[in-house]
Write an enzyme that holds these catalytic residues in place. Structure first.
Site, PDB file in Angstrom:
ATOM      1  CD  GLU A   1      19.707  67.080 -79.367  1.00  0.00           C
ATOM      2  OE1 GLU A   1      20.921  67.050 -79.146  1.00  0.00           O
ATOM      3  OE2 GLU A   1      19.119  68.038 -79.920  1.00  0.00           O
TER       4      GLU A   1
ATOM      5  CD  GLU B   1      28.415  74.485 -75.543  1.00  0.00           C
ATOM      6  OE1 GLU B   1      29.183  74.158 -74.605  1.00  0.00           O
ATOM      7  OE2 GLU B   1      28.729  74.392 -76.734  1.00  0.00           O
TER       8      GLU B   1
ATOM      9  CB  CYS C   1      14.653  77.638 -73.836  1.00  0.00           C
ATOM     10  SG  CYS C   1      15.530  76.761 -75.141  1.00  0.00           S
TER      11      CYS C   1
ATOM     12  CB  SER D   1      21.183  69.360 -76.939  1.00  0.00           C
ATOM     13  OG  SER D   1      20.034  70.107 -77.232  1.00  0.00           O
TER      14      SER D   1
ATOM     15  CB  ALA E   1      20.753  78.287 -77.414  1.00  0.00           C
TER      16      ALA E   1
END
Length: 389
Positions: free
Chosen positions: A349, A233, A340, A235, A230
């Site tokens: 990020e 992928e 999340c 990001s 998670a």
């Protein structure tokens, strides 16, 4: 005529089709997938929050074939509901909440800047910036040695293909192989960290306690793989899709360059406008009414996040891209129990990648039409060529 989630035209640009589903009604029956779909913001939000709708993992059959895949999912918090979900999330959050994400902020910014500088004047945003940045960040968080980080992206890419509406036998075989290899690698790494702890998430997951409780070996591996898959992928795809959207709206790009305080709201708009996850399916434990439609016990309903994020009842100019949009109650990170856990790190990020790209050059443009990955549930590109000339 029914919307086909596998149609190449729909996959390239799902938003007109999602608009059709939303106008049909907040919740409607989707014959090709055999489930109801929630297309309005209110209905999708209700699906994500209603405790009578859940993720109730059932092992794939035949069990002897699918055990590597089943093993990683039956112990994941995302595939379980309370009390199992509560216990797993609490234990992982205890380790995750020890300042690990925030301590990485300066390192993430430095890594993003270094990758963009090294990319030069003509580069692939995904291969040269987004993918190595995401792998470095999540690997650093968990404590995966630098020499092994090249293994993570191929494993993750193979496993997440299983979440699409349809798959090929070759993709299923590749996913099973990735599950076996990934699990074995992380079990070995966890054993190393148990013997010699470090200041990383794997070490803290090994050691975490909640009273007398702790993660089992299988739960630790499943939790780490969930975070890895998670984490990087989503990001990669958020930065990739978000930059494509920004570059296709030059007025908004100029506005952001002129006012860099909008970086945070711009990141949220990237996730709203073209979210990396488009569908989250839940099953009714008992009859549930969503937006006037009753989902029977055992029935499935999918929250269509891309449709919800462009609901004109919630968002002004929903098909427009606005770097200053505020408020922005998008559902890109989900909602409710399954919101999340890595959202704070994802935001760090995304903002770091965006800032580094804006700092790189006064000019930034698409060289060619970006290449889509032929998937709907996890929306992504396979190539985004950029130039600073």
């Amino acid at each position: 005529m029914e919307v086909d989630f596998d149609d190449p035209g729909f996959v390239r640009d799902p938003y007109p089709g999602l608009g059709v589903l939303r106008r049909r009604g907040p919740v409607s029956w989707h014959e090709p997938t055999g489930m109801w779909v929630a297309a309005s913001h209110a209905a999708a939000d209700a699906v994500l929050r209603d405790r009578r709708l859940g993720r109730f993992w059932r092992d794939r059959e035949p069990a002897a074939v699918w055990e590597p895949f089943n093993l990683l999912h039956r112990h994941q918090m995302m595939e379980n509901e309370p009390p199992v979900h509560t216990r797993l999330r609490s234990l992982v959050a205890t380790a995750f909440g020890r300042g690990h994400a925030e301590r990485l902020r300066p390192a993430v910014a430095a890594e993003a800047a270094a990758l963009v500088r090294a990319a030069g004047t003509d580069f692939d945003l995904l291969a040269d910036v987004a993918e190595p940045l995401a792998v470095t960040v999540i690997a650093e968080l968990l404590g995966v040695p630098a020499a092994d980080r090249h293994l993570l992206r191929p494993w993750s890419a193979a496993i997440v293909r299983m979440y699409e509406v349809s798959r090929t036998p070759e993709q299923e075989t590749a996913a099973l192989r990735a599950c076996r290899e990934f699990a074995a690698y992380l079990a070995d790494l966890a054993a190393e960290r148990q013997a010699e702890p470090r200041d990383d998430l794997i070490s803290h997951l090994v050691a975490v306690r909640d009273g007398s409780d702790r993660l089992s070996g299988e739960e630790l591996v499943a939790s780490a793989i969930l975070l890895l898959n998670a984490g990087h992928e989503a990001s990669v795809n958020a930065l990739g899709g978000g930059m494509v959207a920004l570059l296709r709206h030059p007025g908004q790009l100029a506005r952001l360059r002129a006012d860099r305080t909008l970086t945070g709201t711009a990141g949220e708009e990237m996730i709203r406008y073209d979210p990396p996850l488009h569908m989250f399916v839940r099953t009714a434990a008992a009859p549930v009414e969503i937006a006037g439609v009753t989902i029977p016990a055992g029935g499935q309903i999918a929250a269509l996040l891309g449709a919800a994020n462009r609901d004109p009842g919630v968002f002004t100019d929903p098909d427009g891209f606005d770097v200053g949009r505020d408020p922005n109650p998008h559902l890109g990170f989900g909602a409710g129990l399954h919101f999340c856990l890595g959202a704070p790190l994802a935001r760090i990020e995304l903002q770091a990648g965006l800032a580094a790209l804006l700092d790189h050059a006064p000019a930034l443009a698409l060289v060619a039409e970006p290449v889509h990955r032929p998937t709907f549930v996890l929306r992504a590109y396979t190539e985004i060529r950029l130039t600073t000339r």
